[in-house]
Structure formats: C-alpha cells, structure tokens
Design a protein around this motif. Structure first.
Motif: not given
Length: 242
Positions: A54-61, A39-41
């Motif tokens: 924020x954890x997922x945003x940190x990984x570029x998602x 999943x990317x979005x």
C-alpha cells in the motif's frame, strides 16, 4: 507448499500483527530501492498485511501483492490505498498467467526463509523469474547464519495491550536448532484462548543463494546490509540475465 504459520493465518493474530510489529522503518528503505531501480510495476511476494504494497500504491506504482494467508490479506485489503493493489491469494506460483512483465519482485522480512524445502524454493524462484520482464530485478533479504540471531529470539511471557484496549500474553521459545533449520513456537493467550503458532526458517549460506539465483537466470548485482537489522542480514539485488 507448506501452509502459512498461524501468526499470519489465524484472523485473531493477523489483525494484531501490525500493532505488535510496528517498527517498519525498513519500508522506506525498500521504497527507496524501488525508486533507485526505476521500477513501476512491482510484485510484493509474501506481502502479508500489505504494509509495503500500500505504501508503493500510494506513490502511484502498479503493485501486485501475493500471500497464502487469507487472514493477512484481509487486513491488507482494509488499509488506505489497498484499492491500488492487485491482491492474489496463494504462493508465488499463483502469479503464473496473471502477472508478467514486472520491473521488480520483492521479498521482505523472513519471506525468503520460509521455504525450507528445496523444491518449494526452486518453485518460488522459477515463479518470480516468470513474472519479471527482461532486465527485471529481484530484491530480497535473508538472515546471515553465522550471526546466530536465533539465540536472541526467546521471549518470556509478556503482557501486551491491543489497540482496542484488550490484553493478551505472548511468549516465544526456540524449540530446535538443526541447521540450516531453526524452529520456534509462539503462544498467545487472549480472551481465554491459547493460540499456538510454530514456525521454521531456513538459513541459507551466501554461496548457496548466489548459486540458486544463477541457476534461475539471475545475476547478483549487489548485496547490501539490511536496514532494520544491520550486520545480521543480507539484502540481495539480483537482475534477470540477458
């Protein structure tokens, strides 16, 4: 939908939520599910103070976090990588017209159980289905009613030290068990103020959940054990049908 509980909506309590609920080892498990499903979005429904978002945003998602508790969103927006998240104030229905084509929607913690009314639950499932792309995933956790975990929820008056060195006294009491609903009240005494928060959770049966998901166009692909409360919760992995 009902207003969020004070523990999330009162700024005095929201700012302490992460400090007092600091064991978030479950987040890495959910992040691994995101990766597993490619999943990317991702939409984090009931994102609270934004730990997973924020954890997922940190990984570029590409991440959307939605929550009706303004105070919790304020905490979320103050965190590193929060600028990589689109924050939406409101319940899941607030996503209509703003988000579409997501790969995955997630509800962690007790989010799936705060919808005590059938109408609210139906609206939420419909809204989540509406933001997902064809073949998209819906992953959520919910407590197993037969475990009767509420019997362990009582907390006597307990002193807690805040990150800034201040002190508060907290307690929690289960006030009513009228299945499928369980109600409990929390009291925090801080700086001379007594802050009360009442919460009600709905414990849905397995077959009920499968039926509701099916009705909204989801197929249950797998049900796993919860990472942080083994044997006490189900983690549903459901996919948009067709």
């Amino acid at each position: 939908m009902r207003a969020p509980d004070a523990v999330f909506a009162d700024p005095r309590l929201a700012v302490l939520y992460d400090a007092f609920d600091d064991d978030r080892s479950d987040l890495e498990v959910y992040a691994a599910i995101v990766e597993e499903l490619d999943a990317h979005r991702v939409v984090d429904v009931g994102c609270g103070t934004g730990c997973l978002a924020v954890l997922l945003a940190e990984r570029g998602l590409e991440v959307v976090g939605v929550d009706p508790a303004v105070a919790s969103l304020g905490v979320a927006r103050s965190k590193p990588y929060s600028d990589g998240v689109t924050w939406v104030e409101g319940d899941a229905t607030a996503l209509a017209g703003r988000v579409s084509g997501a790969d995955l929607a997630m509800m962690t913690g007790n989010v799936a159980q705060v919808f005590v009314d059938d109408a609210d639950w139906v609206l939420t499932l419909g809204a989540i289905r509406g933001v997902l792309a064809g073949g998209g995933w819906f992953v959520f956790e919910t407590r197993r009613p037969e475990v009767r975990d509420w019997e362990t929820w009582e907390v006597p008056e307990t002193a807690r030290i805040h990150p800034d060195g201040k002190r508060s006294v907290v307690s929690r009491t289960v006030t009513e068990v009228a299945l499928p609903l369980v109600t409990f009240e929390s009291v925090t005494v801080m700086d001379g103020d007594v802050i009360e928060s009442a919460s009600t959770l709905r414990f849905r049966e397995y077959d009920e959940l499968v039926h509701d998901l099916d009705t909204h166009g989801f197929d249950v692909v797998e049900v796993r054990d919860a990472p942080d409360r083994p044997g006490k919760e189900w983690v549903f992995l459901a996919r948009v049908r067709g």
